[in-house]
Enzyme design. Sequence first.
Site, PDB file in Angstrom:
ATOM      1  N   SER A 124       0.839  -1.202   0.000  1.00 57.63           N
ATOM      2  CA  SER A 124       0.000   0.000   0.000  1.00 57.63           C
ATOM      3  C   SER A 124       0.867   1.243   0.000  1.00 57.63           C
ATOM      4  O   SER A 124       1.970   1.242   0.576  1.00 57.63           O
ATOM      5  CB  SER A 124      -0.854  -0.026   1.277  1.00 57.63           C
ATOM      6  OG  SER A 124      -1.482   1.232   1.476  1.00 57.63           O
ATOM      7  N   TYR A 148      -2.238  -0.677  10.973  1.00 54.85           N
ATOM      8  CA  TYR A 148      -2.445  -1.269   9.644  1.00 54.85           C
ATOM      9  C   TYR A 148      -1.212  -1.027   8.765  1.00 54.85           C
ATOM     10  O   TYR A 148      -0.665  -1.948   8.149  1.00 54.85           O
ATOM     11  CB  TYR A 148      -3.698  -0.684   8.971  1.00 54.85           C
ATOM     12  CG  TYR A 148      -3.754  -1.012   7.494  1.00 54.85           C
ATOM     13  CD1 TYR A 148      -4.076  -2.292   7.063  1.00 54.85           C
ATOM     14  CD2 TYR A 148      -3.435  -0.049   6.526  1.00 54.85           C
ATOM     15  CE1 TYR A 148      -4.081  -2.609   5.695  1.00 54.85           C
ATOM     16  CE2 TYR A 148      -3.439  -0.359   5.177  1.00 54.85           C
ATOM     17  CZ  TYR A 148      -3.760  -1.638   4.764  1.00 54.85           C
ATOM     18  OH  TYR A 148      -3.761  -1.952   3.425  1.00 54.85           O
ATOM     19  N   LYS A 152       1.785  -3.607   6.896  1.00 56.13           N
ATOM     20  CA  LYS A 152       2.238  -3.637   5.493  1.00 56.13           C
ATOM     21  C   LYS A 152       3.751  -3.456   5.427  1.00 56.13           C
ATOM     22  O   LYS A 152       4.441  -4.128   4.668  1.00 56.13           O
ATOM     23  CB  LYS A 152       1.526  -2.550   4.678  1.00 56.13           C
ATOM     24  CG  LYS A 152       0.045  -2.817   4.454  1.00 56.13           C
ATOM     25  CD  LYS A 152      -0.189  -4.002   3.545  1.00 56.13           C
ATOM     26  CE  LYS A 152      -1.612  -4.498   3.580  1.00 56.13           C
ATOM     27  NZ  LYS A 152      -1.857  -5.762   2.907  1.00 56.13           N
TER      28      LYS A 152
HETATM   29  P1  NAD Z   1     -11.125  -6.955   1.154  1.00 58.53           P
HETATM   30  O1  NAD Z   1     -11.370  -6.926   2.618  1.00 58.53           O
HETATM   31  O2  NAD Z   1     -12.261  -6.733   0.239  1.00 58.53           O
HETATM   32  O3  NAD Z   1     -10.430  -8.342   0.749  1.00 58.53           O
HETATM   33  C1  NAD Z   1      -9.561  -9.036   1.638  1.00 58.53           C
HETATM   34  C2  NAD Z   1     -10.047 -10.477   1.682  1.00 58.53           C
HETATM   35  O4  NAD Z   1      -9.176 -11.215   2.541  1.00 58.53           O
HETATM   36  C3  NAD Z   1     -11.462 -10.621   2.246  1.00 58.53           C
HETATM   37  O5  NAD Z   1     -12.237 -11.409   1.361  1.00 58.53           O
HETATM   38  C4  NAD Z   1     -11.262 -11.318   3.587  1.00 58.53           C
HETATM   39  O6  NAD Z   1     -12.348 -12.173   3.909  1.00 58.53           O
HETATM   40  C5  NAD Z   1      -9.962 -12.070   3.353  1.00 58.53           C
HETATM   41  N1  NAD Z   1      -9.161 -12.352   4.559  1.00 58.53           N
HETATM   42  C6  NAD Z   1      -8.807 -11.481   5.536  1.00 58.53           C
HETATM   43  N2  NAD Z   1      -8.048 -12.119   6.453  1.00 58.53           N
HETATM   44  C7  NAD Z   1      -7.904 -13.400   6.037  1.00 58.53           C
HETATM   45  C8  NAD Z   1      -7.237 -14.547   6.552  1.00 58.53           C
HETATM   46  N3  NAD Z   1      -6.571 -14.491   7.711  1.00 58.53           N
HETATM   47  N4  NAD Z   1      -7.308 -15.698   5.868  1.00 58.53           N
HETATM   48  C9  NAD Z   1      -7.999 -15.781   4.702  1.00 58.53           C
HETATM   49  N5  NAD Z   1      -8.665 -14.743   4.172  1.00 58.53           N
HETATM   50  C10 NAD Z   1      -8.609 -13.559   4.839  1.00 58.53           C
HETATM   51  O7  NAD Z   1      -9.941  -5.901   0.859  1.00 58.53           O
HETATM   52  P2  NAD Z   1      -9.379  -5.367  -0.532  1.00 58.53           P
HETATM   53  O8  NAD Z   1      -9.729  -3.923  -0.628  1.00 58.53           O
HETATM   54  O9  NAD Z   1      -9.712  -6.285  -1.625  1.00 58.53           O
HETATM   55  O10 NAD Z   1      -7.818  -5.431  -0.204  1.00 58.53           O
HETATM   56  C11 NAD Z   1      -7.017  -6.523  -0.598  1.00 58.53           C
HETATM   57  C12 NAD Z   1      -5.594  -6.296  -0.098  1.00 58.53           C
HETATM   58  O11 NAD Z   1      -5.117  -5.075  -0.642  1.00 58.53           O
HETATM   59  C13 NAD Z   1      -5.477  -6.173   1.416  1.00 58.53           C
HETATM   60  O12 NAD Z   1      -4.291  -6.812   1.822  1.00 58.53           O
HETATM   61  C14 NAD Z   1      -5.364  -4.680   1.640  1.00 58.53           C
HETATM   62  O13 NAD Z   1      -4.642  -4.372   2.808  1.00 58.53           O
HETATM   63  C15 NAD Z   1      -4.603  -4.243   0.405  1.00 58.53           C
HETATM   64  N6  NAD Z   1      -4.848  -2.831   0.037  1.00 58.53           N
HETATM   65  C16 NAD Z   1      -6.128  -2.388  -0.102  1.00 58.53           C
HETATM   66  C17 NAD Z   1      -6.357  -1.048  -0.417  1.00 58.53           C
HETATM   67  C18 NAD Z   1      -7.769  -0.496  -0.534  1.00 58.53           C
HETATM   68  O14 NAD Z   1      -7.930   0.721  -0.398  1.00 58.53           O
HETATM   69  N7  NAD Z   1      -8.783  -1.320  -0.784  1.00 58.53           N
HETATM   70  C19 NAD Z   1      -5.259  -0.185  -0.624  1.00 58.53           C
HETATM   71  C20 NAD Z   1      -3.966  -0.699  -0.491  1.00 58.53           C
HETATM   72  C21 NAD Z   1      -3.767  -2.018  -0.154  1.00 58.53           C
HETATM   73  C1  WQD Z   2      -9.422   9.894   0.788  1.00 56.77           C
HETATM   74  C2  WQD Z   2      -9.632  11.389   1.006  1.00 56.77           C
HETATM   75  C3  WQD Z   2      -9.895  11.984   3.335  1.00 56.77           C
HETATM   76  C4  WQD Z   2     -13.674   9.824   3.918  1.00 56.77           C
HETATM   77  C5  WQD Z   2      -6.803   4.902   2.900  1.00 56.77           C
HETATM   78  C6  WQD Z   2      -5.746   4.207   3.731  1.00 56.77           C
HETATM   79  C7  WQD Z   2      -4.637   3.707   2.836  1.00 56.77           C
HETATM   80  C8  WQD Z   2      -5.192   2.845   1.696  1.00 56.77           C
HETATM   81  C9  WQD Z   2      -6.316   3.522   0.975  1.00 56.77           C
HETATM   82  C10 WQD Z   2      -5.100   0.534   2.320  1.00 56.77           C
HETATM   83  C11 WQD Z   2      -8.853  11.941   2.206  1.00 56.77           C
HETATM   84  C12 WQD Z   2     -11.177  12.263   2.560  1.00 56.77           C
HETATM   85  C13 WQD Z   2     -12.519  10.369   3.377  1.00 56.77           C
HETATM   86  C14 WQD Z   2     -14.731  10.703   4.286  1.00 56.77           C
HETATM   87  C15 WQD Z   2     -13.418  12.580   3.525  1.00 56.77           C
HETATM   88  N1  WQD Z   2      -5.733   1.613   2.181  1.00 56.77           N
HETATM   89  N2  WQD Z   2     -12.392  11.721   3.185  1.00 56.77           N
HETATM   90  N3  WQD Z   2     -14.579  12.044   4.077  1.00 56.77           N
HETATM   91  O1  WQD Z   2      -6.976   7.953   3.651  1.00 56.77           O
HETATM   92  O2  WQD Z   2      -6.132   8.269   1.275  1.00 56.77           O
HETATM   93  O3  WQD Z   2      -6.211   6.014   2.250  1.00 56.77           O
HETATM   94  O4  WQD Z   2      -7.308   3.975   1.909  1.00 56.77           O
HETATM   95  O5  WQD Z   2      -3.926   0.328   2.194  1.00 56.77           O
HETATM   96  O6  WQD Z   2      -3.779   2.988   3.657  1.00 56.77           O
HETATM   97  O7  WQD Z   2      -5.231   5.120   4.681  1.00 56.77           O
HETATM   98  O8  WQD Z   2      -8.326   7.097   1.666  1.00 56.77           O
HETATM   99  O9  WQD Z   2     -10.687   7.098   1.023  1.00 56.77           O
HETATM  100  O10 WQD Z   2     -10.089   7.230   3.478  1.00 56.77           O
HETATM  101  O11 WQD Z   2      -9.653   9.197   2.018  1.00 56.77           O
HETATM  102  O12 WQD Z   2     -13.328  13.787   3.369  1.00 56.77           O
HETATM  103  O13 WQD Z   2     -15.786  10.270   4.802  1.00 56.77           O
HETATM  104  O14 WQD Z   2     -11.018  11.600   1.318  1.00 56.77           O
HETATM  105  O15 WQD Z   2      -9.659  12.980   4.293  1.00 56.77           O
HETATM  106  O16 WQD Z   2      -8.458  13.247   1.866  1.00 56.77           O
HETATM  107  P1  WQD Z   2      -6.872   7.454   2.279  1.00 56.77           P
HETATM  108  P2  WQD Z   2      -9.776   7.586   2.076  1.00 56.77           P
END
Ligand code: NAD
Ligand code: WQD
Length: 336
Positions: A124, A148, A152
């Site tokens: 991330s 979190y 990562k």
């Molecule tokens: P999500 O929660 O939709 O998908 C994650 C999946 O993993 C879920 O289906 C959950 O049931 C499963 N899971 C969690 N813990 C588990 C375990 N111990 N064993 C087996 N399954 C498990 O999330 P997503 O948005 O699809 O994210 C996928 C990955 O990408 C995550 O690792 C997340 O940290 C990373 N990521 C997400 C974002 C985002 O904003 N969505 C941004 C950066 C990184």
């Molecule tokens: C985006 C913008 C908020 C909600 C997060 C995690 C990051 C990654 C992606 C996993 C910001 C603003 C948000 C609301 C708002 N996840 N906001 N009202 O914070 O960039 O990233 O998700 O790895 O680790 O931190 O994403 O969608 O929460 O926010 O004004 O109700 O929207 O302040 O500027 P962020 P976000």
Amino acid sequence: MSLLITGGTGYIGSHTVVELLALDKDIVIVDNLSNSSTLVLDRIKEITGKTVTFIKADICDEQAMDQVFSEHNIDAVIHFAGLKAVGESSEIPLSYYHNNVSGSVTLLQVMAKHQVKNLVFSSSATVYGENNESPLVETMPTSATNPYGQTKLMIENILFDLAKSDASWSIACLRYFNPIGAHESGLIGENPNGIPNNLLPYVSQVAVGRLPQLQVFGDDYDTVDGTGVRDYIHVVDLAIGHVKAVEKLTEISGCKPINLGTGNGTSVLEIVNSFREISGQEIPYSVQPRRAGDIATVFANAEVANKLLGWHAQRDLNAMITDTWRWQSNNPNGFE
Ligand code: NAD
Ligand code: WQD
């Protein structure tokens, strides 16, 4: 040969599975369903006409994971499984460290035992912390501001150490920026439990009438209109990035961090205005104080992905919001 997709019924995992099935890959999904549902599997079949092997298991369960690798001829792993809510991670840090870090170590141990050393990991942009200036480049120093993000960062460091200790590992550490959007069929998309933390699911639930109004966290940042700027990336572009990464793993030696972002920044109010235009719905909002831990501007330098994977994001903000709205309006209560 099969690909193991951990977390494959989740938001990004399910979109990646659809892109992999289009290329006729054999897929085994392992998910414990803590944040997803098997209804996703029916939707994947509806989109692709293909089925996948689904195993309900936890990546922390060494015996179950060992059985997966014994029973299936796994060639490479895309590791999405993890908990991802930043706020929750400060409330229950041990669950995050156990699930994300211990779970990943267990997975890696089982992979090593079965001589499977090809991995794509969901990292991330959060690992860039709060002290780097955008555009963010892979060589910048990393840090974390919440549990979190720590998970990562810890997993990335484990992967760097592992690849250093044994040159036969090929690891792509994909640092996602802000994934939004949904498959253009409107059949799969993001389905958060409870009140969403992230901007796009919140805005779309306001638009569909499930939530009364958006809180905009701060309008006094040094940005185009004072609101936070982020690099939003269409989840299908992200999924295609994973396909490219798996295909290029043989050319990667060691552990490579790779940004997956568009390189463009969009403010909160720009998102709200586009969403209003595209959906034709009102998006009431009120401006609130800044959210703790937020920074003004985050966007990627995406050159490494371009050079190494031959990948760049192709879908613009209009497509991201159109597809988000199609998913949300067709499925106002998610998969249920
Ligand atoms: P999500 O929660 O939709 O998908 C994650 C999946 O993993 C879920 O289906 C959950 O049931 C499963 N899971 C969690 N813990 C588990 C375990 N111990 N064993 C087996 N399954 C498990 O999330 P997503 O948005 O699809 O994210 C996928 C990955 O990408 C995550 O690792 C997340 O940290 C990373 N990521 C997400 C974002 C985002 O904003 N969505 C941004 C950066 C990184
Ligand atoms: C985006 C913008 C908020 C909600 C997060 C995690 C990051 C990654 C992606 C996993 C910001 C603003 C948000 C609301 C708002 N996840 N906001 N009202 O914070 O960039 O990233 O998700 O790895 O680790 O931190 O994403 O969608 O929460 O926010 O004004 O109700 O929207 O302040 O500027 P962020 P976000």
